[in-house]
Design an enzyme around this catalytic site. Sequence first.
Site, PDB file in Angstrom:
ATOM      1  N   SER A 270      22.521   7.297  41.227  1.00 14.12           N
ATOM      2  CA  SER A 270      22.066   6.646  40.097  1.00 14.12           C
ATOM      3  C   SER A 270      21.621   4.872  39.924  1.00 14.12           C
ATOM      4  CB  SER A 270      23.411   7.273  39.243  1.00 14.12           C
ATOM      5  OG  SER A 270      24.470   6.487  39.655  1.00 14.12           O
ATOM      6  N   HIS A 300      25.557  14.949  42.552  1.00 15.79           N
ATOM      7  CA  HIS A 300      26.203  13.735  42.386  1.00 15.79           C
ATOM      8  C   HIS A 300      27.059  13.704  41.157  1.00 15.79           C
ATOM      9  CE1 HIS A 300      25.970   9.622  42.023  1.00 15.79           C
ATOM     10  NE2 HIS A 300      24.817   9.221  41.097  1.00 15.79           N
ATOM     11  N   HIS A 349      31.976  12.909  50.400  1.00 14.50           N
ATOM     12  CA  HIS A 349      31.564  12.029  50.053  1.00 14.50           C
ATOM     13  C   HIS A 349      30.138  11.367  50.955  1.00 14.50           C
ATOM     14  CE1 HIS A 349      30.704   8.224  48.199  1.00 14.50           C
ATOM     15  NE2 HIS A 349      31.309   8.139  47.041  1.00 14.50           N
ATOM     16  N   ARG A 358      38.765   6.179  43.258  1.00 18.52           N
ATOM     17  CA  ARG A 358      39.117   6.500  41.372  1.00 18.52           C
ATOM     18  C   ARG A 358      40.082   8.127  41.634  1.00 18.52           C
ATOM     19  NH1 ARG A 358      32.999   6.521  41.740  1.00 18.52           N
ATOM     20  NH2 ARG A 358      33.463   7.568  43.392  1.00 18.52           N
ATOM     21  N   ASP A 404      34.561  13.464  40.926  1.00 16.99           N
ATOM     22  CA  ASP A 404      34.332  14.168  40.034  1.00 16.99           C
ATOM     23  C   ASP A 404      36.552  15.103  40.154  1.00 16.99           C
ATOM     24  OD1 ASP A 404      31.763  12.810  39.155  1.00 16.99           O
ATOM     25  OD2 ASP A 404      31.447  13.320  41.149  1.00 16.99           O
TER      26      ASP A 404
HETATM   27  N1  CMX Z   1      31.967  21.986  50.545  1.00 11.01           N
HETATM   28  C1  CMX Z   1      30.444  22.299  51.177  1.00 11.01           C
HETATM   29  N2  CMX Z   1      30.580  22.271  52.508  1.00 11.01           N
HETATM   30  C2  CMX Z   1      30.262  20.400  52.120  1.00 11.01           C
HETATM   31  C3  CMX Z   1      30.537  20.062  51.107  1.00 11.01           C
HETATM   32  C4  CMX Z   1      31.451  21.021  50.873  1.00 11.01           C
HETATM   33  N3  CMX Z   1      32.623  20.062  49.390  1.00 11.01           N
HETATM   34  N4  CMX Z   1      30.835  18.314  51.262  1.00 11.01           N
HETATM   35  C5  CMX Z   1      29.696  19.088  52.358  1.00 11.01           C
HETATM   36  N5  CMX Z   1      29.702  19.332  52.988  1.00 11.01           N
HETATM   37  C6  CMX Z   1      28.980  20.279  53.713  1.00 11.01           C
HETATM   38  C7  CMX Z   1      27.263  19.474  53.409  1.00 11.01           C
HETATM   39  O1  CMX Z   1      26.622  20.492  52.063  1.00 11.01           O
HETATM   40  C8  CMX Z   1      26.745  19.523  54.460  1.00 11.01           C
HETATM   41  O2  CMX Z   1      26.669  21.020  55.541  1.00 11.01           O
HETATM   42  P1  CMX Z   1      24.752  21.125  55.591  1.00 11.01           P
HETATM   43  O3  CMX Z   1      24.824  20.341  57.392  1.00 11.01           O
HETATM   44  O4  CMX Z   1      24.897  22.694  55.789  1.00 11.01           O
HETATM   45  O5  CMX Z   1      23.916  20.956  55.467  1.00 11.01           O
HETATM   46  C9  CMX Z   1      27.510  19.049  55.740  1.00 11.01           C
HETATM   47  O6  CMX Z   1      29.065  19.306  55.473  1.00 11.01           O
HETATM   48  C10 CMX Z   1      28.389  17.507  56.183  1.00 11.01           C
HETATM   49  O7  CMX Z   1      27.068  17.011  54.958  1.00 11.01           O
HETATM   50  P2  CMX Z   1      28.900  15.739  54.847  1.00 11.01           P
HETATM   51  O8  CMX Z   1      28.202  14.369  55.469  1.00 11.01           O
HETATM   52  O9  CMX Z   1      30.101  16.129  54.703  1.00 11.01           O
HETATM   53  O10 CMX Z   1      28.118  14.958  53.970  1.00 11.01           O
HETATM   54  P3  CMX Z   1      27.075  14.631  52.598  1.00 11.01           P
HETATM   55  O11 CMX Z   1      27.167  12.689  52.482  1.00 11.01           O
HETATM   56  O12 CMX Z   1      25.531  15.650  53.286  1.00 11.01           O
HETATM   57  O13 CMX Z   1      26.702  14.933  51.178  1.00 11.01           O
HETATM   58  C11 CMX Z   1      28.035  15.461  49.203  1.00 11.01           C
HETATM   59  C12 CMX Z   1      27.741  14.779  50.385  1.00 11.01           C
HETATM   60  C13 CMX Z   1      29.074  14.254  48.037  1.00 11.01           C
HETATM   61  C14 CMX Z   1      26.897  15.759  48.418  1.00 11.01           C
HETATM   62  C15 CMX Z   1      28.566  16.450  49.392  1.00 11.01           C
HETATM   63  O14 CMX Z   1      30.095  16.371  50.158  1.00 11.01           O
HETATM   64  C16 CMX Z   1      29.236  17.683  48.445  1.00 11.01           C
HETATM   65  O15 CMX Z   1      27.538  18.212  47.989  1.00 11.01           O
HETATM   66  N6  CMX Z   1      29.967  18.109  47.767  1.00 11.01           N
HETATM   67  C17 CMX Z   1      30.332  18.991  46.775  1.00 11.01           C
HETATM   68  C18 CMX Z   1      29.510  18.044  45.591  1.00 11.01           C
HETATM   69  C19 CMX Z   1      29.865  16.754  44.814  1.00 11.01           C
HETATM   70  O16 CMX Z   1      31.527  16.466  44.943  1.00 11.01           O
HETATM   71  N7  CMX Z   1      29.105  15.847  44.784  1.00 11.01           N
HETATM   72  C20 CMX Z   1      29.930  14.514  44.019  1.00 11.01           C
HETATM   73  C21 CMX Z   1      29.943  12.959  44.724  1.00 11.01           C
HETATM   74  C22 CMX Z   1      30.372  11.656  43.816  1.00 11.01           C
HETATM   75  C23 CMX Z   1      29.092  11.668  42.927  1.00 11.01           C
HETATM   76  O17 CMX Z   1      28.567  11.448  43.728  1.00 11.01           O
HETATM   77  O18 CMX Z   1      29.801  11.769  42.244  1.00 11.01           O
END
Ligand code: CMX
Length: 466
Positions: A270, A300, A349, A358, A404
């Site tokens: 964002s 996000h 994250h 947070r 979140d």
């Molecule tokens: N549950 C399951 N799998 C997860 C996960 C979770 N909470 N977090 C990461 N992973 C997976 C990713 O999908 C990725 O899988 P692939 O290799 O199959 O694509 C793998 O683990 C590696 O990801 P990462 O390097 O740990 O995390 P990223 O930097 O790619 O992504 C984020 C970060 C936040 C998008 C991810 O942790 C996620 O999807 N979390 C759940 C959604 C969430 O809570 N988002 C809010 C974040 C805070 C905000 O911006 O508000």
Amino acid sequence: MLVRTLRAARPTQLLRCASAVPQTSPDATLKETLTVQIPQKQEELKQLKADHGSKVLGEVTVDQCIGGGRGVRCMLWETSLLDAAEGIRFRGYTIPECQELLPTFKGPAGDGEPTPEAILWLLLTGEIPTKEQCDGLTAELFERSALPAHATQLLDSLPKTMHPMTQFSLGLQACQTESNFAKAYSDGVHKTKYWESTYEDVLDVIAKLAPIAARVYRNTYFNGEQLKGDTSLDYSANFCRMLGMDSPGFDELMRLYLVIHSDHEGGNASAHATHLVGSTLSDPYNAYVGGLNALAGPLHGLANQEVLGWIQDLKAKFDAEGREVNEKTITEFAWETLNAGKVIPGFGHAVLRKTDPRYTCQREFAFKHLPDDELFKVVDTIYKVMPGVLTEHGKTANPYPNVDSHSGVLLWHYGFTQYEYYTVLFGVSRAIGALSQVFWDRALGLPLERPKSLTTGFIKDFCEKQ
Ligand code: CMX
């Protein structure tokens, strides 16, 4: 005095992102403070470029290029800095330090949660405002909060089934007719004066977001019955009254909520979207609409609604089966989610490698105000088991909760249960940080953002030739 003591106690930490701008007069208005700071910051940046312009800040690997640019250092962002192990610092201050130092609704500090006005002042100027300065800013925001008639008509015409984030974004977009920057630009304003109309727009947008958000809420869930705010209160409590919430506990929660979601350095989707759109000299209204649309994604900001949905599904399943929600059943449900190829919302994250501070401050709020809440106990149990599950799953770089994961349960406790709306609250808050940076983008004359993209073929050829 307290500010000085803290500054003396942690000089190196604060220097990590605090600017060299000196404290300006405690009697100055926000605009007067910024007017003094701008030439100093311009000179500081000029000197930085002259002294170090050709130094290397980092390298970019093929993994980073393909993998969403994680960790690539290519953006200037003055308002906050995120450390993977420590979490966020707003202008050099941690969340507990902000809670200790920033003015609150009732008084200078320490008697409640800081106000969003106070964090806005801090993010824009790098300085801790006085209570009087915050009160002046509150009054200024209220003066700027009127919505144009065509924006309210548009909002009232939208289907209730439209997602609240889409309504919110459309409402702000409709207000773009009020942009001072767009008008000044078309009138041929000199680039050294861009910051003046940007300042007006930044405060106008932040002021208008609360009534837009409240209107979306009342239209979607209360048949369009609108409520008046109470401008004898602060920005948060006035917003709460427009929503229809009237309790000191919820007011305090909203203050905490609007402060901690305000900024998370510049790389998050964002903030980055706002910065990118703003870099084309699109005005702050258009720029922040870009930011809101990025926030509406489930990876996000929308994750806060997903968390509550996940908890409700979990409870519904085990209630129907006559089984207790406990560590065992939560673990079972988590594996079902993961095995279905879905993410656990609220965990992981892109930068952090520990529990999000947070999250921690919201947990502390829960221990203080709602220790016996049933849903809080579920969230607490999830916190106990999920890092182990995600570690065993073996994919996530960070198995700990993010912001979140906790916000929904606090809102729910006070009867604010329409969780499809939760991301709108995040959107009211994120403007404070993202638009403070847009202000400095214009004041410092930062250029159009335009990183280099590469094709797969180019990367392959390039690497094979190495
Ligand atoms: N549950 C399951 N799998 C997860 C996960 C979770 N909470 N977090 C990461 N992973 C997976 C990713 O999908 C990725 O899988 P692939 O290799 O199959 O694509 C793998 O683990 C590696 O990801 P990462 O390097 O740990 O995390 P990223 O930097 O790619 O992504 C984020 C970060 C936040 C998008 C991810 O942790 C996620 O999807 N979390 C759940 C959604 C969430 O809570 N988002 C809010 C974040 C805070 C905000 O911006 O508000």
